[in-house]
Design an enzyme around this catalytic site. Sequence first.
Site, PDB file in Angstrom:
ATOM      1  N   HIS A 134      -3.505  30.338 -18.648  1.00 42.03           N
ATOM      2  CA  HIS A 134      -4.016  29.863 -17.357  1.00 42.03           C
ATOM      3  C   HIS A 134      -3.374  30.720 -16.272  1.00 42.03           C
ATOM      4  O   HIS A 134      -2.261  31.220 -16.422  1.00 42.03           O
ATOM      5  CB  HIS A 134      -3.628  28.388 -17.199  1.00 42.03           C
ATOM      6  CG  HIS A 134      -4.226  27.686 -16.027  1.00 42.03           C
ATOM      7  ND1 HIS A 134      -3.740  27.848 -14.744  1.00 42.03           N
ATOM      8  CD2 HIS A 134      -5.239  26.791 -15.934  1.00 42.03           C
ATOM      9  CE1 HIS A 134      -4.438  27.087 -13.918  1.00 42.03           C
ATOM     10  NE2 HIS A 134      -5.362  26.441 -14.603  1.00 42.03           N
ATOM     11  N   ASP A 211       3.683  26.148 -21.557  1.00 43.50           N
ATOM     12  CA  ASP A 211       2.782  25.407 -20.685  1.00 43.50           C
ATOM     13  C   ASP A 211       2.067  24.396 -21.581  1.00 43.50           C
ATOM     14  O   ASP A 211       1.174  24.749 -22.352  1.00 43.50           O
ATOM     15  CB  ASP A 211       1.779  26.356 -20.026  1.00 43.50           C
ATOM     16  CG  ASP A 211       0.728  25.615 -19.206  1.00 43.50           C
ATOM     17  OD1 ASP A 211       0.793  24.381 -19.115  1.00 43.50           O
ATOM     18  OD2 ASP A 211      -0.179  26.286 -18.678  1.00 43.50           O
ATOM     19  N   GLN A 214      -2.147  21.030 -21.685  1.00 40.08           N
ATOM     20  CA  GLN A 214      -3.272  20.613 -22.518  1.00 40.08           C
ATOM     21  C   GLN A 214      -2.829  20.012 -23.846  1.00 40.08           C
ATOM     22  O   GLN A 214      -3.685  19.587 -24.629  1.00 40.08           O
ATOM     23  CB  GLN A 214      -4.189  21.813 -22.776  1.00 40.08           C
ATOM     24  CG  GLN A 214      -4.803  22.427 -21.542  1.00 40.08           C
ATOM     25  CD  GLN A 214      -5.894  21.560 -20.923  1.00 40.08           C
ATOM     26  OE1 GLN A 214      -6.441  20.655 -21.555  1.00 40.08           O
ATOM     27  NE2 GLN A 214      -6.208  21.819 -19.659  1.00 40.08           N
ATOM     28  N   LYS A 237      -3.847  15.194 -15.992  1.00 43.67           N
ATOM     29  CA  LYS A 237      -4.600  15.429 -17.223  1.00 43.67           C
ATOM     30  C   LYS A 237      -4.269  14.397 -18.299  1.00 43.67           C
ATOM     31  O   LYS A 237      -4.871  14.410 -19.374  1.00 43.67           O
ATOM     32  CB  LYS A 237      -4.327  16.837 -17.751  1.00 43.67           C
ATOM     33  CG  LYS A 237      -4.771  17.964 -16.825  1.00 43.67           C
ATOM     34  CD  LYS A 237      -4.509  19.324 -17.435  1.00 43.67           C
ATOM     35  CE  LYS A 237      -4.695  20.455 -16.442  1.00 43.67           C
ATOM     36  NZ  LYS A 237      -6.069  20.599 -15.965  1.00 43.67           N
ATOM     37  N   CYS A 378      -9.839  29.157 -14.628  1.00 35.06           N
ATOM     38  CA  CYS A 378      -8.522  29.705 -14.260  1.00 35.06           C
ATOM     39  C   CYS A 378      -7.913  30.503 -15.417  1.00 35.06           C
ATOM     40  O   CYS A 378      -6.693  30.488 -15.622  1.00 35.06           O
ATOM     41  CB  CYS A 378      -7.571  28.600 -13.810  1.00 35.06           C
ATOM     42  SG  CYS A 378      -8.071  27.777 -12.290  1.00 35.06           S
TER      43      CYS A 378
END
Length: 420
Positions: A134, A211, A214, A237, A378
């Site tokens: 991202h 990261d 997700q 999220k 993104c």
Amino acid sequence: MTETLFDVERIRKDFPILSRELPGGRPLVYLDSGNSSQKPLQVVNAMRDHLEHHYSNVGRALHVLGSESTEAYEGARDKVAAFIGAPSRDEVVFTKNASEALNLVAYAFGNPLAEDERFRVRPGDEILISEMEHHSNIVPWQLVAQRTGATLRWFPVTDEGRLDLSGLTELVNERTKIVSIVHQSNVLGTVNPVAEVLARARQVGAVMMLDASQSVPHRPVDVAALGVDFVAFTGHKMVGPSGIGVLWGRREVLEAMPPFLGGGEMIEAVWMDHSTYAPIPHKFEAGTPPIVEAVGLGAAVDYLTSVGMDDIRRHEHELTEYGLAALAEVPGLRVLGPKTAEGRGGTLSFTLPEVHPHDVGQILDDAFGIAVRVGHHCARPLHLRFGIPASTRASMYLYNTTDEIDALVRGLHHVQKVFG
């Protein structure tokens, strides 16, 4: 197809927006949770209750409201720490989103105030990311490289959408200061092999960051078991509110990091010519924090825990298998990323021949009430890697059903008829 893993219809009743009727009498089919998830009543009510009955600033006031608000804010930190298996609550830093968490760590590298050699970045040093990141895990490291003269490098991505580790030994070398990669891709759904990369990073003394924006919402994530140094994720999220994210870091590394923002509450003492800083995590939480948002995030953690993260992962795995098979029936459709549900999450990005994703998304919304995301999500370098300007992304969560996937497929057949 009957849902077998848990009672999806019961879960859906917790999300009022999912029963909304759109203009023209269209039912809402929400397949955009990778962008931002919907919120259950339990989160909405917790935030409303705090605003109505307990709100005050935190860490400052000795009155009842101040104490209640501080207790709720710090209680949310306890919940997040337990949710991700953090060894200590003090290792959980609240930020405004995952982007800020990633920038916080990036700022420490090459900061002239950093006393620890791990954060001293010079010309010739290297920063390693991947081609599937991202933008929030690309741009901050570009800025570090520009500021320090370091070299930015990246893992390539295979045609299947997996991280290409064939050059692991060469890419992660004695010049590498930090490896920062995505845990689960927001475009491909790919879950990356953290252990293999981490083992090499440890051999050369590099710091490693994930990261996990997700992954944390969709599967059990235990930061201690992962063994990395930093993990970033965001509240909106994971059925929580926007405006709050999390940086988890190993205590020893966080204590060695210089602060990112200066201001109230991050200090120990202030003189006109210098300051000393508060212990972690408060060293990184300058100013009035996102109090009500933290309460909402704590409620989101409670909600996800009550459903069960293992059950959520199994449900999404079933949806992913079903979705991959269903999309394969659409003529010419190209799925980006792994073609099986193994080692991937419930994010299905795809292209249709001769139809721009913006047109796909518009028709799905206008004709069927299906909400998907279109664009490069993104992650423009990843789209360039696959030779496309954009894609359509259907991203699933605990409240989605196979009936909604069937609706998506019917919508895509209609799109093809429109452009046929």
